[in-house]
Design a protein around this motif. Structure first.
Motif, PDB file in Angstrom:
ATOM      1  N   UNK A 146       7.038  -3.900  11.967  1.00  0.00           N
ATOM      2  CA  UNK A 146       6.871  -4.122  13.392  1.00  0.00           C
ATOM      3  C   UNK A 146       5.748  -3.252  13.944  1.00  0.00           C
ATOM      4  N   UNK A 147       5.135  -3.711  15.024  1.00  0.00           N
ATOM      5  CA  UNK A 147       4.051  -2.995  15.694  1.00  0.00           C
ATOM      6  C   UNK A 147       4.620  -2.344  16.953  1.00  0.00           C
ATOM      7  N   UNK A 148       4.349  -1.065  17.135  1.00  0.00           N
ATOM      8  CA  UNK A 148       4.834  -0.362  18.315  1.00  0.00           C
ATOM      9  C   UNK A 148       4.036  -0.812  19.544  1.00  0.00           C
ATOM     10  N   UNK A 167      15.811   1.280  13.375  1.00  0.00           N
ATOM     11  CA  UNK A 167      16.567   0.035  13.316  1.00  0.00           C
ATOM     12  C   UNK A 167      17.012  -0.370  14.718  1.00  0.00           C
ATOM     13  N   UNK A 168      17.132  -1.677  14.909  1.00  0.00           N
ATOM     14  CA  UNK A 168      17.693  -2.232  16.145  1.00  0.00           C
ATOM     15  C   UNK A 168      19.146  -2.594  15.874  1.00  0.00           C
ATOM     16  N   UNK A 228      13.218  -2.136  11.752  1.00  0.00           N
ATOM     17  CA  UNK A 228      11.948  -2.349  12.433  1.00  0.00           C
ATOM     18  C   UNK A 228      10.801  -1.625  11.744  1.00  0.00           C
ATOM     19  N   UNK A 229      11.090  -0.453  11.192  1.00  0.00           N
ATOM     20  CA  UNK A 229      10.020   0.389  10.639  1.00  0.00           C
ATOM     21  C   UNK A 229      10.625   1.333   9.612  1.00  0.00           C
ATOM     22  N   UNK A 230       9.909   1.567   8.505  1.00  0.00           N
ATOM     23  CA  UNK A 230      10.355   2.478   7.459  1.00  0.00           C
ATOM     24  C   UNK A 230       9.254   3.487   7.152  1.00  0.00           C
ATOM     25  N   UNK A 287      12.954  -5.494   3.750  1.00  0.00           N
ATOM     26  CA  UNK A 287      11.883  -5.773   2.804  1.00  0.00           C
ATOM     27  C   UNK A 287      10.500  -5.410   3.327  1.00  0.00           C
ATOM     28  N   UNK A 288      10.396  -4.810   4.500  1.00  0.00           N
ATOM     29  CA  UNK A 288       9.091  -4.493   5.079  1.00  0.00           C
ATOM     30  C   UNK A 288       8.426  -3.343   4.325  1.00  0.00           C
ATOM     31  N   UNK A 289       7.084  -3.197   4.416  1.00  0.00           N
ATOM     32  CA  UNK A 289       6.396  -2.084   3.734  1.00  0.00           C
ATOM     33  C   UNK A 289       6.845  -0.730   4.271  1.00  0.00           C
TER      34      UNK A 289
END
Length: 443
Positions: free
Chosen positions: A2-4, A69-70, A89-91, A337-339
Protein backbone atom coordinates in the motif's frame (compact mmCIF):
# COMPACT_ATOMS: atom_id res chain seq x y z
CA UNK A 1 2.36 -2.81 -0.96
CA UNK A 2 0.00 0.00 0.00
CA UNK A 3 1.00 3.63 -0.60
CA UNK A 4 0.83 6.03 2.34
CA UNK A 5 -1.42 9.07 1.82
CA UNK A 6 -1.36 12.47 3.51
CA UNK A 7 -3.94 15.20 3.17
CA UNK A 8 -3.26 18.83 2.30
CA UNK A 9 -2.26 19.59 5.91
CA UNK A 10 0.13 16.62 6.24
CA UNK A 11 -2.36 14.57 8.28
CA UNK A 12 -2.42 10.79 7.62
CA UNK A 13 -5.26 9.20 5.67
CA UNK A 14 -5.92 5.56 4.82
CA UNK A 15 -3.21 4.05 2.56
CA UNK A 16 -4.27 3.41 -1.03
CA UNK A 17 -3.26 0.95 -3.74
CA UNK A 18 -0.38 1.57 -6.14
CA UNK A 19 -2.80 1.91 -9.06
CA UNK A 20 -4.82 4.61 -7.35
CA UNK A 21 -1.64 6.45 -6.36
CA UNK A 22 -0.48 6.48 -10.01
CA UNK A 23 -3.83 7.91 -11.10
CA UNK A 24 -3.72 10.65 -8.47
CA UNK A 25 -0.18 11.61 -9.47
CA UNK A 26 -0.88 11.55 -13.23
CA UNK A 27 -4.00 13.73 -12.82
CA UNK A 28 -2.14 16.30 -10.76
CA UNK A 29 -4.18 15.71 -7.61
CA UNK A 30 -1.20 14.56 -5.55
CA UNK A 31 2.55 15.01 -5.25
CA UNK A 32 5.26 12.70 -3.94
CA UNK A 33 5.96 13.54 -0.30
CA UNK A 34 8.51 10.80 0.40
CA UNK A 35 10.18 8.18 -1.73
CA UNK A 36 10.80 5.46 0.92
CA UNK A 37 8.38 4.47 2.36
CA UNK A 38 6.53 5.77 -0.69
CA UNK A 39 4.11 8.51 0.38
CA UNK A 40 1.95 10.93 -1.57
CA UNK A 41 0.29 14.15 -0.43
CA UNK A 42 -3.11 15.18 -1.76
CA UNK A 43 -3.44 18.76 -3.02
CA UNK A 44 -7.24 19.06 -2.90
CA UNK A 45 -8.39 17.29 0.25
CA UNK A 46 -8.38 17.97 3.99
CA UNK A 47 -9.41 15.17 6.35
CA UNK A 48 -11.53 12.16 5.55
CA UNK A 49 -12.90 8.90 6.91
CA UNK A 50 -10.34 6.47 8.29
CA UNK A 51 -10.43 2.90 9.60
CA UNK A 52 -8.65 1.33 12.61
CA UNK A 53 -5.01 0.57 11.78
CA UNK A 54 -2.70 -1.34 14.11
CA UNK A 55 1.11 -1.51 14.24
CA UNK A 56 2.46 -4.97 15.09
CA UNK A 57 5.99 -5.57 16.34
CA UNK A 58 8.14 -8.68 16.67
CA UNK A 59 11.27 -7.42 18.50
CA UNK A 60 14.57 -9.19 17.92
CA UNK A 61 18.17 -8.62 18.93
CA UNK A 62 19.33 -8.11 15.33
CA UNK A 63 16.12 -7.61 13.32
CA UNK A 64 12.70 -6.34 14.38
CA UNK A 65 9.64 -7.20 12.32
CA UNK A 66 7.14 -4.42 11.57
CA UNK A 67 3.64 -4.81 10.16
CA UNK A 68 0.81 -2.37 9.55
CA UNK A 69 -2.61 -4.03 9.40
CA UNK A 70 -6.21 -2.87 9.03
CA UNK A 71 -8.44 -4.58 11.56
CA UNK A 72 -12.15 -5.33 11.48
CA UNK A 73 -14.25 -7.18 14.01
CA UNK A 74 -17.36 -9.18 13.18
CA UNK A 75 -19.76 -11.20 15.34
CA UNK A 76 -20.48 -14.74 14.25
CA UNK A 77 -24.31 -15.03 14.14
CA UNK A 78 -24.21 -18.74 14.99
CA UNK A 79 -21.81 -18.75 17.95
CA UNK A 80 -21.97 -15.09 18.97
CA UNK A 81 -18.15 -14.93 19.19
CA UNK A 82 -16.22 -11.90 17.98
CA UNK A 83 -13.89 -12.59 15.05
CA UNK A 84 -10.87 -10.35 14.53
CA UNK A 85 -9.84 -10.06 10.89
CA UNK A 86 -6.62 -8.36 9.77
CA UNK A 87 -5.52 -7.21 6.32
CA UNK A 88 -1.83 -6.43 5.85
CA UNK A 89 -1.12 -2.96 4.45
CA UNK A 90 2.65 -2.73 4.83
CA UNK A 91 5.53 -4.97 5.97
CA UNK A 92 9.02 -4.00 7.09
CA UNK A 93 12.11 -5.52 8.69
CA UNK A 94 14.29 -3.18 10.73
CA UNK A 95 17.93 -4.33 11.07
CA UNK A 96 19.64 -2.85 14.12
CA UNK A 97 23.31 -1.94 14.43
CA UNK A 98 23.76 -2.80 18.10
CA UNK A 99 26.76 -5.03 17.37
CA UNK A 100 28.52 -2.19 15.51
CA UNK A 101 27.89 0.16 18.43
CA UNK A 102 29.28 -2.37 20.90
CA UNK A 103 32.41 -2.95 18.80
CA UNK A 104 32.98 0.79 18.33
CA UNK A 105 32.74 1.45 22.07
CA UNK A 106 35.11 -1.43 22.79
CA UNK A 107 37.65 -0.08 20.29
CA UNK A 108 37.35 3.43 21.73
CA UNK A 109 37.85 2.13 25.27
CA UNK A 110 40.96 0.18 24.28
CA UNK A 111 42.43 3.13 22.41
CA UNK A 112 41.87 5.47 25.33
CA UNK A 113 43.52 3.00 27.69
CA UNK A 114 46.49 2.79 25.35
CA UNK A 115 46.88 6.57 25.14
CA UNK A 116 46.65 6.93 28.91
CA UNK A 117 49.29 4.30 29.63
CA UNK A 118 51.84 4.94 26.89
CA UNK A 119 54.63 7.09 28.32
CA UNK A 120 52.16 9.07 30.43
CA UNK A 121 51.80 9.59 34.15
CA UNK A 122 49.71 7.09 36.08
CA UNK A 123 46.16 8.13 36.93
CA UNK A 124 44.04 6.41 39.51
CA UNK A 125 40.74 4.95 38.21
CA UNK A 126 37.70 7.15 38.85
CA UNK A 127 34.97 4.57 38.54
CA UNK A 128 34.17 4.22 42.25
CA UNK A 129 32.06 7.37 42.24
CA UNK A 130 30.02 6.48 39.14
CA UNK A 131 26.62 4.86 39.53
CA UNK A 132 24.18 3.80 36.84
CA UNK A 133 20.61 5.09 37.08
CA UNK A 134 17.66 2.75 37.51
CA UNK A 135 16.66 1.22 34.19
CA UNK A 136 20.03 1.90 32.57
CA UNK A 137 20.69 0.05 29.32
CA UNK A 138 23.93 -0.35 27.42
CA UNK A 139 24.12 1.87 24.29
CA UNK A 140 23.82 -1.16 21.98
CA UNK A 141 20.60 -2.19 23.76
CA UNK A 142 19.20 1.32 24.04
CA UNK A 143 19.68 1.67 20.29
CA UNK A 144 17.24 -1.22 19.70
CA UNK A 145 14.59 0.44 21.84
CA UNK A 146 15.01 3.91 20.35
CA UNK A 147 15.06 2.83 16.69
CA UNK A 148 11.93 0.71 17.15
CA UNK A 149 10.18 3.58 18.94
CA UNK A 150 11.31 5.94 16.20
CA UNK A 151 9.74 3.79 13.47
CA UNK A 152 6.50 3.47 15.38
CA UNK A 153 6.32 7.27 15.50
CA UNK A 154 7.14 7.48 11.78
CA UNK A 155 4.35 5.09 10.89
CA UNK A 156 1.96 7.07 13.09
CA UNK A 157 2.78 10.13 10.98
CA UNK A 158 2.02 8.21 7.77
CA UNK A 159 -1.08 6.20 8.73
CA UNK A 160 -4.03 6.60 11.16
CA UNK A 161 -2.65 4.20 13.78
CA UNK A 162 -5.00 3.53 16.71
CA UNK A 163 -3.27 0.63 18.53
CA UNK A 164 -0.01 -1.32 18.89
CA UNK A 165 0.58 -5.06 19.30
CA UNK A 166 3.90 -6.16 20.79
CA UNK A 167 5.41 -9.61 21.28
CA UNK A 168 6.64 -9.25 24.84
CA UNK A 169 8.00 -12.71 25.67
CA UNK A 170 8.82 -15.91 23.78
CA UNK A 171 6.62 -18.14 25.97
CA UNK A 172 4.54 -16.65 28.79
CA UNK A 173 5.10 -19.22 31.51
CA UNK A 174 3.32 -17.16 34.19
CA UNK A 175 0.17 -16.82 32.14
CA UNK A 176 0.19 -20.58 31.54
CA UNK A 177 0.56 -21.34 35.25
CA UNK A 178 -1.86 -18.68 36.50
CA UNK A 179 -4.29 -17.36 33.84
CA UNK A 180 -5.65 -14.69 36.23
CA UNK A 181 -2.30 -13.05 36.98
CA UNK A 182 -2.19 -9.31 36.20
CA UNK A 183 -0.89 -5.91 37.26
CA UNK A 184 2.03 -5.56 39.65
CA UNK A 185 1.89 -9.27 40.48
CA UNK A 186 2.63 -10.04 36.83
CA UNK A 187 5.53 -7.57 36.57
CA UNK A 188 7.22 -8.87 39.72
CA UNK A 189 7.05 -12.50 38.66
CA UNK A 190 9.78 -14.52 36.97
CA UNK A 191 9.38 -14.88 33.22
CA UNK A 192 11.35 -17.79 31.81
CA UNK A 193 11.46 -16.10 28.39
CA UNK A 194 12.37 -19.24 26.44
CA UNK A 195 11.19 -22.75 27.02
CA UNK A 196 14.14 -25.12 27.43
CA UNK A 197 13.71 -26.94 24.11
CA UNK A 198 13.10 -23.76 22.13
CA UNK A 199 16.09 -22.18 23.84
CA UNK A 200 18.30 -25.11 22.82
CA UNK A 201 17.01 -25.01 19.23
CA UNK A 202 18.01 -21.36 18.99
CA UNK A 203 21.34 -21.87 20.75
CA UNK A 204 22.51 -24.82 18.62
CA UNK A 205 21.08 -23.49 15.30
CA UNK A 206 18.49 -26.31 15.03
CA UNK A 207 21.05 -28.95 14.09
CA UNK A 208 22.82 -31.94 15.64
CA UNK A 209 25.88 -30.76 17.57
CA UNK A 210 27.87 -33.89 16.63
CA UNK A 211 27.19 -34.47 12.93
CA UNK A 212 25.51 -31.17 11.93
CA UNK A 213 22.37 -32.86 10.56
CA UNK A 214 19.49 -30.46 9.86
CA UNK A 215 15.77 -30.96 9.28
CA UNK A 216 15.76 -34.16 11.33
CA UNK A 217 14.12 -34.95 14.69
CA UNK A 218 16.46 -33.76 17.46
CA UNK A 219 16.72 -35.08 21.00
CA UNK A 220 17.92 -33.29 24.13
CA UNK A 221 21.39 -34.63 24.96
CA UNK A 222 23.48 -34.34 28.16
CA UNK A 223 27.00 -33.22 27.25
CA UNK A 224 28.31 -34.67 30.50
CA UNK A 225 26.33 -37.93 30.91
CA UNK A 226 24.03 -38.28 33.89
CA UNK A 227 25.78 -41.56 34.71
CA UNK A 228 29.01 -39.59 35.20
CA UNK A 229 27.47 -36.94 37.42
CA UNK A 230 26.18 -34.59 34.71
CA UNK A 231 23.42 -32.19 35.73
CA UNK A 232 20.27 -30.92 34.04
CA UNK A 233 21.58 -27.34 33.89
CA UNK A 234 21.03 -25.58 30.60
CA UNK A 235 24.81 -25.34 30.09
CA UNK A 236 25.02 -29.17 30.10
CA UNK A 237 22.29 -29.68 27.50
CA UNK A 238 22.62 -29.90 23.74
CA UNK A 239 20.72 -31.31 20.76
CA UNK A 240 21.61 -34.51 18.89
CA UNK A 241 19.98 -36.67 16.26
CA UNK A 242 18.79 -40.13 17.30
CA UNK A 243 21.77 -41.88 15.67
CA UNK A 244 24.43 -39.74 17.40
CA UNK A 245 22.59 -39.84 20.71
CA UNK A 246 22.50 -43.63 20.59
CA UNK A 247 26.17 -43.92 19.57
CA UNK A 248 27.31 -41.62 22.36
CA UNK A 249 25.24 -43.32 25.04
CA UNK A 250 26.88 -42.75 28.44
CA UNK A 251 30.36 -42.04 27.08
CA UNK A 252 32.11 -38.84 28.17
CA UNK A 253 32.12 -36.33 25.35
CA UNK A 254 35.93 -36.25 25.24
CA UNK A 255 35.99 -40.00 24.65
CA UNK A 256 33.19 -39.91 22.07
CA UNK A 257 34.88 -37.11 20.07
CA UNK A 258 38.49 -38.15 20.55
CA UNK A 259 38.95 -38.26 16.76
CA UNK A 260 37.18 -34.90 16.23
CA UNK A 261 39.05 -32.40 18.42
CA UNK A 262 37.70 -29.38 16.51
CA UNK A 263 34.08 -30.44 17.10
CA UNK A 264 34.88 -31.08 20.78
CA UNK A 265 36.38 -27.60 21.24
CA UNK A 266 33.43 -25.96 19.47
CA UNK A 267 30.83 -27.75 21.61
CA UNK A 268 32.65 -27.02 24.87
CA UNK A 269 32.98 -23.35 23.99
CA UNK A 270 29.39 -23.00 22.80
CA UNK A 271 27.94 -24.78 25.83
CA UNK A 272 29.30 -22.13 28.19
CA UNK A 273 27.95 -19.20 26.18
CA UNK A 274 24.42 -17.98 26.88
CA UNK A 275 22.05 -17.25 24.03
CA UNK A 276 22.96 -13.60 23.47
CA UNK A 277 19.94 -12.89 21.29
CA UNK A 278 17.53 -14.05 24.00
CA UNK A 279 19.43 -12.06 26.63
CA UNK A 280 19.26 -8.90 24.52
CA UNK A 281 15.52 -9.23 23.91
CA UNK A 282 14.80 -10.01 27.56
CA UNK A 283 16.86 -7.00 28.68
CA UNK A 284 14.96 -4.55 26.51
CA UNK A 285 11.39 -5.91 26.48
CA UNK A 286 10.08 -3.82 29.37
CA UNK A 287 12.00 -0.73 28.27
CA UNK A 288 10.38 -1.04 24.82
CA UNK A 289 6.96 -1.67 26.36
CA UNK A 290 7.24 1.47 28.52
CA UNK A 291 8.53 3.53 25.59
CA UNK A 292 5.57 2.50 23.42
CA UNK A 293 3.15 3.16 26.27
CA UNK A 294 4.50 6.71 26.48
CA UNK A 295 3.35 7.36 22.89
CA UNK A 296 -0.22 7.50 24.14
CA UNK A 297 -2.08 4.76 22.26
CA UNK A 298 -3.16 1.32 23.60
CA UNK A 299 -0.48 -1.38 23.58
CA UNK A 300 -1.52 -5.04 23.34
CA UNK A 301 1.04 -7.69 24.34
CA UNK A 302 1.29 -11.31 23.27
CA UNK A 303 3.67 -14.22 23.62
CA UNK A 304 5.87 -15.88 21.04
CA UNK A 305 3.94 -19.09 21.50
CA UNK A 306 0.77 -17.35 20.33
CA UNK A 307 2.61 -15.85 17.35
CA UNK A 308 3.92 -19.25 16.29
CA UNK A 309 0.45 -20.79 16.74
CA UNK A 310 -1.16 -18.10 14.55
CA UNK A 311 1.49 -18.49 11.84
CA UNK A 312 1.18 -22.29 11.76
CA UNK A 313 -2.62 -22.21 11.83
CA UNK A 314 -2.80 -19.70 8.96
CA UNK A 315 -0.04 -21.50 6.97
CA UNK A 316 2.14 -18.38 6.64
CA UNK A 317 5.91 -18.52 5.92
CA UNK A 318 8.36 -17.53 8.64
CA UNK A 319 9.94 -14.11 8.27
CA UNK A 320 10.44 -11.34 10.81
CA UNK A 321 7.80 -9.17 9.17
CA UNK A 322 5.21 -11.95 8.89
CA UNK A 323 5.89 -12.97 12.49
CA UNK A 324 5.01 -9.39 13.41
CA UNK A 325 1.78 -9.62 11.42
CA UNK A 326 0.83 -12.73 13.44
CA UNK A 327 1.43 -11.12 16.84
CA UNK A 328 -1.59 -10.94 19.17
CA UNK A 329 -5.09 -12.23 18.72
CA UNK A 330 -6.17 -12.69 15.11
CA UNK A 331 -8.53 -15.13 13.40
CA UNK A 332 -7.77 -14.42 9.73
CA UNK A 333 -4.95 -12.63 7.93
CA UNK A 334 -5.07 -11.50 4.30
CA UNK A 335 -2.78 -9.53 2.00
CA UNK A 336 0.46 -10.87 3.51
CA UNK A 337 1.98 -11.66 0.08
CA UNK A 338 3.08 -8.03 -0.39
CA UNK A 339 6.82 -7.12 -0.67
CA UNK A 340 8.83 -6.41 2.49
CA UNK A 341 10.76 -3.18 2.97
CA UNK A 342 14.19 -4.04 4.43
CA UNK A 343 15.34 -1.16 6.63
CA UNK A 344 18.95 -1.11 7.84
CA UNK A 345 20.13 1.31 10.51
CA UNK A 346 23.30 2.99 9.21
CA UNK A 347 23.72 5.90 11.60
CA UNK A 348 24.31 9.55 10.72
CA UNK A 349 28.08 9.60 10.51
CA UNK A 350 30.95 9.78 12.99
CA UNK A 351 31.96 12.39 15.54
CA UNK A 352 35.63 11.51 15.26
CA UNK A 353 37.60 14.06 13.26
CA UNK A 354 40.66 11.80 12.99
CA UNK A 355 41.07 8.32 11.63
CA UNK A 356 43.05 6.20 14.09
CA UNK A 357 45.57 3.44 13.66
CA UNK A 358 45.46 0.11 15.49
CA UNK A 359 47.14 1.71 18.53
CA UNK A 360 44.63 4.55 18.89
CA UNK A 361 46.82 7.33 17.49
CA UNK A 362 45.65 9.60 14.64
CA UNK A 363 46.91 8.76 11.16
CA UNK A 364 44.73 11.08 9.04
CA UNK A 365 41.95 13.64 9.42
CA UNK A 366 38.45 13.71 8.03
CA UNK A 367 36.98 16.70 6.30
CA UNK A 368 35.00 19.03 8.55
CA UNK A 369 32.38 19.64 5.89
CA UNK A 370 29.42 17.32 6.17
CA UNK A 371 28.21 18.15 2.65
CA UNK A 372 30.24 18.14 -0.54
CA UNK A 373 28.67 19.87 -3.56
CA UNK A 374 25.29 19.71 -1.80
CA UNK A 375 25.47 15.95 -1.05
CA UNK A 376 26.12 14.08 2.19
CA UNK A 377 26.76 10.42 2.92
CA UNK A 378 23.50 8.52 3.11
CA UNK A 379 21.55 10.60 0.59
CA UNK A 380 19.47 8.57 -1.83
CA UNK A 381 20.33 9.79 -5.33
CA UNK A 382 19.72 8.99 -8.96
CA UNK A 383 22.87 9.00 -11.08
CA UNK A 384 22.64 9.40 -14.87
CA UNK A 385 26.02 8.41 -16.28
CA UNK A 386 26.30 9.09 -20.01
CA UNK A 387 29.51 7.24 -20.89
CA UNK A 388 32.16 4.94 -19.50
CA UNK A 389 31.96 1.50 -17.91
CA UNK A 390 29.26 2.73 -15.47
CA UNK A 391 27.02 4.23 -18.17
CA UNK A 392 23.34 4.06 -17.34
CA UNK A 393 20.84 5.18 -14.70
CA UNK A 394 21.57 4.08 -11.13
CA UNK A 395 19.64 4.65 -7.90
CA UNK A 396 21.13 4.09 -4.48
CA UNK A 397 22.80 5.42 -1.35
CA UNK A 398 25.76 7.73 -1.91
CA UNK A 399 29.05 7.97 0.02
CA UNK A 400 30.67 11.35 -0.57
CA UNK A 401 34.33 12.18 -1.16
CA UNK A 402 36.03 15.57 -0.97
CA UNK A 403 37.19 15.14 -4.58
CA UNK A 404 33.61 15.12 -5.86
CA UNK A 405 33.89 11.51 -7.07
CA UNK A 406 31.30 9.56 -5.06
CA UNK A 407 30.58 5.89 -4.43
CA UNK A 408 27.02 4.68 -5.02
CA UNK A 409 25.59 1.58 -3.30
CA UNK A 410 22.70 0.22 -5.34
CA UNK A 411 20.56 -2.81 -4.62
CA UNK A 412 22.81 -4.94 -6.88
CA UNK A 413 26.37 -3.63 -6.50
CA UNK A 414 28.75 -0.89 -5.43
CA UNK A 415 29.58 1.64 -8.15
CA UNK A 416 32.72 3.65 -7.54
CA UNK A 417 33.93 7.06 -8.69
CA UNK A 418 30.75 8.69 -10.01
CA UNK A 419 30.97 12.44 -10.57
CA UNK A 420 28.73 14.66 -8.46
CA UNK A 421 27.53 16.31 -11.68
CA UNK A 422 25.72 13.08 -12.61
CA UNK A 423 23.84 12.82 -9.28
CA UNK A 424 20.46 14.22 -8.23
CA UNK A 425 19.12 13.93 -4.69
CA UNK A 426 15.74 12.19 -4.44
CA UNK A 427 15.68 11.72 -0.64
CA UNK A 428 17.91 13.14 2.06
CA UNK A 429 19.79 10.90 4.49
CA UNK A 430 17.76 9.85 7.53
CA UNK A 431 20.08 7.28 9.13
CA UNK A 432 18.69 4.23 7.28
CA UNK A 433 19.18 2.40 4.01
CA UNK A 434 16.31 0.71 2.18
CA UNK A 435 15.81 -2.26 -0.13
CA UNK A 436 12.73 -4.23 -1.17
CA UNK A 437 12.47 -8.00 -1.00
CA UNK A 438 9.72 -10.39 -2.01
CA UNK A 439 7.68 -12.46 0.44
CA UNK A 440 7.78 -16.26 0.18
CA UNK A 441 4.47 -17.54 -1.10
CA UNK A 442 4.67 -20.91 0.63
CA UNK A 443 6.42 -22.50 3.56
Amino acid sequence: MAVFVLDKRQQPLMPCSEKKARLLLSRGRAVVARLVPFTIRLKDRVGGAVQPVRIKLDPGSKTTGLALVRETEAIDPETGNTTRRAAVLWLGELTHRGQQISEALTARRQMRRRRRSANLRHREPRFHNRTKPVGWLAPSLRHRVETTQNWVKRLRDLAPVTAISLELVRFDMQQMQNPEISGVEYQRGTLAGYEVREYLLEKWQRQCVYCGAKNVPLQIEHIQPRASGGSNRISNLALACASCNQKKGSQPIAEFLNKKPEVLRRIQAQAKKPLRDAAAVNSTRWALFNALNAIGIPVETGSGGLTQFNRSRLNIPKTHALDAACVGKIDTLTGWQCPILAIKATGRGLYQRAQLDCFGFPRSHRTRRKRIYGFQTGDRVIARVLKGKNAGVHIGRVAIRATGRFNLQTAERLIQSISHRCCTVIQRADGYSYTHQKTLLRR
